[in-house]
Motif scaffolding. Structure first.
Motif, PDB file in Angstrom:
ATOM      1  N   ALA A  41     100.861 -43.782 -51.486  1.00  0.00           N
ATOM      2  CA  ALA A  41     101.270 -43.408 -50.128  1.00  0.00           C
ATOM      3  C   ALA A  41     102.217 -44.431 -49.520  1.00  0.00           C
ATOM      4  N   SER A  42     101.973 -45.706 -49.772  1.00  0.00           N
ATOM      5  CA  SER A  42     102.784 -46.771 -49.173  1.00  0.00           C
ATOM      6  C   SER A  42     103.949 -47.196 -50.049  1.00  0.00           C
ATOM      7  N   GLN A  43     104.087 -46.603 -51.216  1.00  0.00           N
ATOM      8  CA  GLN A  43     105.186 -46.960 -52.110  1.00  0.00           C
ATOM      9  C   GLN A  43     106.519 -46.516 -51.520  1.00  0.00           C
ATOM     10  N   ILE A  44     107.513 -47.392 -51.564  1.00  0.00           N
ATOM     11  CA  ILE A  44     108.851 -47.050 -51.094  1.00  0.00           C
ATOM     12  C   ILE A  44     109.560 -46.266 -52.196  1.00  0.00           C
ATOM     13  N   VAL A  45     109.967 -45.050 -51.867  1.00  0.00           N
ATOM     14  CA  VAL A  45     110.590 -44.183 -52.866  1.00  0.00           C
ATOM     15  C   VAL A  45     111.897 -43.603 -52.333  1.00  0.00           C
ATOM     16  N   VAL A  46     112.693 -43.078 -53.251  1.00  0.00           N
ATOM     17  CA  VAL A  46     113.927 -42.373 -52.928  1.00  0.00           C
ATOM     18  C   VAL A  46     113.714 -40.890 -53.196  1.00  0.00           C
ATOM     19  N   LYS A  47     114.157 -40.050 -52.265  1.00  0.00           N
ATOM     20  CA  LYS A  47     114.074 -38.591 -52.448  1.00  0.00           C
ATOM     21  C   LYS A  47     115.450 -37.993 -52.175  1.00  0.00           C
ATOM     22  N   TYR A  48     115.843 -37.077 -53.019  1.00  0.00           N
ATOM     23  CA  TYR A  48     117.090 -36.345 -52.827  1.00  0.00           C
ATOM     24  C   TYR A  48     116.777 -34.931 -52.373  1.00  0.00           C
ATOM     25  N   TYR A  49     117.654 -34.380 -51.555  1.00  0.00           N
ATOM     26  CA  TYR A  49     117.583 -32.965 -51.227  1.00  0.00           C
ATOM     27  C   TYR A  49     118.994 -32.449 -50.976  1.00  0.00           C
ATOM     28  N   ILE A  50     119.138 -31.141 -50.867  1.00  0.00           N
ATOM     29  CA  ILE A  50     120.445 -30.526 -50.655  1.00  0.00           C
ATOM     30  C   ILE A  50     120.482 -29.856 -49.292  1.00  0.00           C
ATOM     31  N   LYS A  51     121.514 -30.172 -48.538  1.00  0.00           N
ATOM     32  CA  LYS A  51     121.724 -29.537 -47.241  1.00  0.00           C
ATOM     33  C   LYS A  51     122.747 -28.414 -47.402  1.00  0.00           C
ATOM     34  N   PHE A  52     122.352 -27.203 -46.994  1.00  0.00           N
ATOM     35  CA  PHE A  52     123.248 -26.054 -47.002  1.00  0.00           C
ATOM     36  C   PHE A  52     123.945 -26.013 -45.656  1.00  0.00           C
ATOM     37  N   LEU A  53     125.220 -26.370 -45.638  1.00  0.00           N
ATOM     38  CA  LEU A  53     125.933 -26.585 -44.391  1.00  0.00           C
ATOM     39  C   LEU A  53     126.059 -25.324 -43.542  1.00  0.00           C
ATOM     40  N   VAL A  54     126.245 -24.177 -44.177  1.00  0.00           N
ATOM     41  CA  VAL A  54     126.482 -22.940 -43.434  1.00  0.00           C
ATOM     42  C   VAL A  54     125.279 -22.558 -42.576  1.00  0.00           C
ATOM     43  N   ARG A  55     124.076 -22.750 -43.098  1.00  0.00           N
ATOM     44  CA  ARG A  55     122.847 -22.356 -42.377  1.00  0.00           C
ATOM     45  C   ARG A  55     122.022 -23.544 -41.901  1.00  0.00           C
ATOM     46  N   ASP A  56     122.475 -24.750 -42.189  1.00  0.00           N
ATOM     47  CA  ASP A  56     121.739 -25.951 -41.809  1.00  0.00           C
ATOM     48  C   ASP A  56     120.331 -25.942 -42.382  1.00  0.00           C
ATOM     49  N   GLU A  57     120.217 -25.507 -43.632  1.00  0.00           N
ATOM     50  CA  GLU A  57     118.932 -25.485 -44.330  1.00  0.00           C
ATOM     51  C   GLU A  57     118.853 -26.663 -45.297  1.00  0.00           C
ATOM     52  N   LEU A  58     117.636 -27.175 -45.504  1.00  0.00           N
ATOM     53  CA  LEU A  58     117.427 -28.369 -46.307  1.00  0.00           C
ATOM     54  C   LEU A  58     116.503 -28.030 -47.472  1.00  0.00           C
ATOM     55  N   TYR A  59     117.005 -28.133 -48.686  1.00  0.00           N
ATOM     56  CA  TYR A  59     116.264 -27.743 -49.870  1.00  0.00           C
ATOM     57  C   TYR A  59     115.785 -28.976 -50.640  1.00  0.00           C
ATOM     58  N   ILE A  60     114.463 -29.142 -50.724  1.00  0.00           N
ATOM     59  CA  ILE A  60     113.901 -30.320 -51.390  1.00  0.00           C
ATOM     60  C   ILE A  60     113.495 -30.023 -52.831  1.00  0.00           C
ATOM     61  N   GLY A  61     113.640 -28.764 -53.266  1.00  0.00           N
ATOM     62  CA  GLY A  61     113.319 -28.402 -54.645  1.00  0.00           C
ATOM     63  C   GLY A  61     111.884 -27.934 -54.799  1.00  0.00           C
ATOM     64  N   PRO A  62     111.572 -27.306 -55.944  1.00  0.00           N
ATOM     65  CA  PRO A  62     110.241 -26.723 -56.158  1.00  0.00           C
ATOM     66  C   PRO A  62     109.156 -27.738 -56.483  1.00  0.00           C
ATOM     67  N   GLU A  63     109.547 -28.959 -56.853  1.00  0.00           N
ATOM     68  CA  GLU A  63     108.567 -29.986 -57.201  1.00  0.00           C
ATOM     69  C   GLU A  63     108.918 -31.299 -56.515  1.00  0.00           C
ATOM     70  N   TRP A  64     107.887 -32.063 -56.169  1.00  0.00           N
ATOM     71  CA  TRP A  64     108.113 -33.379 -55.574  1.00  0.00           C
ATOM     72  C   TRP A  64     108.592 -34.323 -56.671  1.00  0.00           C
ATOM     73  N   ASP A  65     109.789 -34.873 -56.521  1.00  0.00           N
ATOM     74  CA  ASP A  65     110.400 -35.653 -57.594  1.00  0.00           C
ATOM     75  C   ASP A  65     110.899 -37.019 -57.136  1.00  0.00           C
ATOM     76  N   ALA A  66     110.340 -37.528 -56.059  1.00  0.00           N
ATOM     77  CA  ALA A  66     110.746 -38.843 -55.559  1.00  0.00           C
ATOM     78  C   ALA A  66     110.319 -39.934 -56.538  1.00  0.00           C
ATOM     79  N   ASN A  67     111.057 -41.044 -56.514  1.00  0.00           N
ATOM     80  CA  ASN A  67     110.734 -42.158 -57.393  1.00  0.00           C
ATOM     81  C   ASN A  67     111.259 -43.444 -56.771  1.00  0.00           C
ATOM     82  N   SER A  68     110.661 -44.561 -57.115  1.00  0.00           N
ATOM     83  CA  SER A  68     111.115 -45.849 -56.579  1.00  0.00           C
ATOM     84  C   SER A  68     112.496 -46.222 -57.121  1.00  0.00           C
ATOM     85  N   ASP A  69     112.862 -45.687 -58.277  1.00  0.00           N
ATOM     86  CA  ASP A  69     114.180 -45.908 -58.876  1.00  0.00           C
ATOM     87  C   ASP A  69     115.060 -44.707 -58.539  1.00  0.00           C
ATOM     88  N   TRP A  70     116.177 -44.927 -57.830  1.00  0.00           N
ATOM     89  CA  TRP A  70     117.011 -43.806 -57.400  1.00  0.00           C
ATOM     90  C   TRP A  70     117.584 -43.020 -58.577  1.00  0.00           C
TER      91      TRP A  70
END
Length: 329
Positions: free
Chosen positions: A286-315
């Motif tokens: 819970a306290s681990q510092i991680v990097v997460k990527y997601y995609i912002k769809f500019l036309v609708r201002d929607e934010l897609y984080i993907g079907p699985e949690w894939d954050a990691n301490s290494d970018w």
């Protein structure tokens, strides 16, 4: 949405124990919120809340009306979360933003007007001062206030740590969608380079690890990062992309067929998950510092984080896993 043009050019040279520029008049006649970023490697070790308690008397003595303290890294977890904080500040009739940045060798205080929108500050060219620690920097600010008549009279005696409402938090989290966007093969994915005006928002420039970084260092990091990014994308992503090194509006991006934007966020894993509407992990993770990527769809201002949690301490691992998950239905 415009971002900072260049981190390096906006920051005046700060001399220890010395202030430059002029405080906005609203500092003496309006509510302020204070955001704190503190280097965990600074000594003596202080939590951001303890630092808030320590700096509060100096802000009050200087003539400010600090109505609440927040950790900067919490506020800038994502664009959606930052916008939710801005909405809360509007409701509280906040007029000023005070940024306190504690680094290993100094503590800096910056003051600017609240922009009234999701950017929170209108520019990174804020009034600033610094000192060896909170006593020195706070003392300089308090000394400046002695020659001014403050209209902030009913000021709280101790630092307070309010939270934004559950409704606002939920609204920010609802913008994150746990699935992949459609039509990635049709439109370009814009990839902002780290530290560039296309990637870094105004508020993030005051994080302890970014404040005062030279333009030369930023450019060197961009060059090294682009090489690694190219390698990862060549192996894991076959759709069209475009590198972004300067600030552009959404309209400008869309006109160039860039409808998707890759966004990188970093923070404590549980905080990131909760801000994105997911059940946070517990324990050490819970306290681990991680990097997460997601995609912002500019036309609708929607934010897609993907079907699985894939954050990691290494970018690099986080990005590779995110791109691989984009292939899943």
């Amino acid at each position: 949405m415009k971002f900072i043009l260049s981190l390096g050019v906006f920051f005046s040279v700060l001399v220890v124990g010395f202030a430059q520029g002029q405080l906005p008049e609203s500092f003496y006649d309006g509510k302020s919120v204070v955001m704190i970023s503190t280097d965990p490697g600074a000594r003596p070790v202080l939590s951001w809340q303890v630092l808030a308690d320590s700096i509060h008397p100096y802000l009050v003595e200087a003539g400010a009306d600090p109505i609440g303290y927040f950790e900067l890294e919490q506020v800038v977890l994502s664009e959606a979360r930052q916008a939710a904080f801005a909405t809360a500040f509007l409701q509280r009739k906040v007029q000023n933003i005070i940024l306190v940045t504690r680094q290993k060798s100094k503590l800096s205080i910056h003051v600017g007007a609240f922009s009234g929108d999701g950017k929170i500050i209108p520019t990174a060219a804020l009034y600033g001062l610094s000192g060896a620690d909170w006593n020195e920097a706070g003392g300089v600010l308090a000394e400046l206030g002695k020659g001014k008549s403050s209209k902030n009279l009913l000021v709280i005696d101790v630092a307070e740590f309010p939270t934004i409402s559950n409704v606002e938090t939920a609204q920010a989290a609802q913008r994150f969608l746990p699935r992949n966007p459609l039509n990635l093969e049709v439109f370009k994915l814009g990839i902002p380079l780290e530290g560039s005006s296309a990637q870094t928002g105004l508020m993030s420039a005051f994080r302890y690890d970014l404040l005062g970084k030279s333009q030369e260092a930023i450019l060197a990091e961009q060059s090294a990062q682009k090489s690694q990014l190219e390698s990862i994308f060549e192996s894991n992503y076959s759709n069209p992309i475009e590198w972004l090194t300067e600030a552009k509006t959404n309209q400008e991006l869309i006109q160039n067929r860039v409808q998707f934007l890759l966004v990188k966020v970093e923070g404590r894993q549980a905080d990131l998950m909760q801000s994105m509407g997911l059940e946070p992990v517990a324990g050490e993770a819970a306290s681990q510092i991680v990097v997460k990527y997601y995609i912002k769809f500019l036309v609708r201002d929607e934010l897609y984080i993907g079907p699985e949690w894939d954050a990691n301490s290494d970018w690099r691992i986080a990005l590779t896993q995110f791109l691989q998950n984009l292939k899943k239905q």
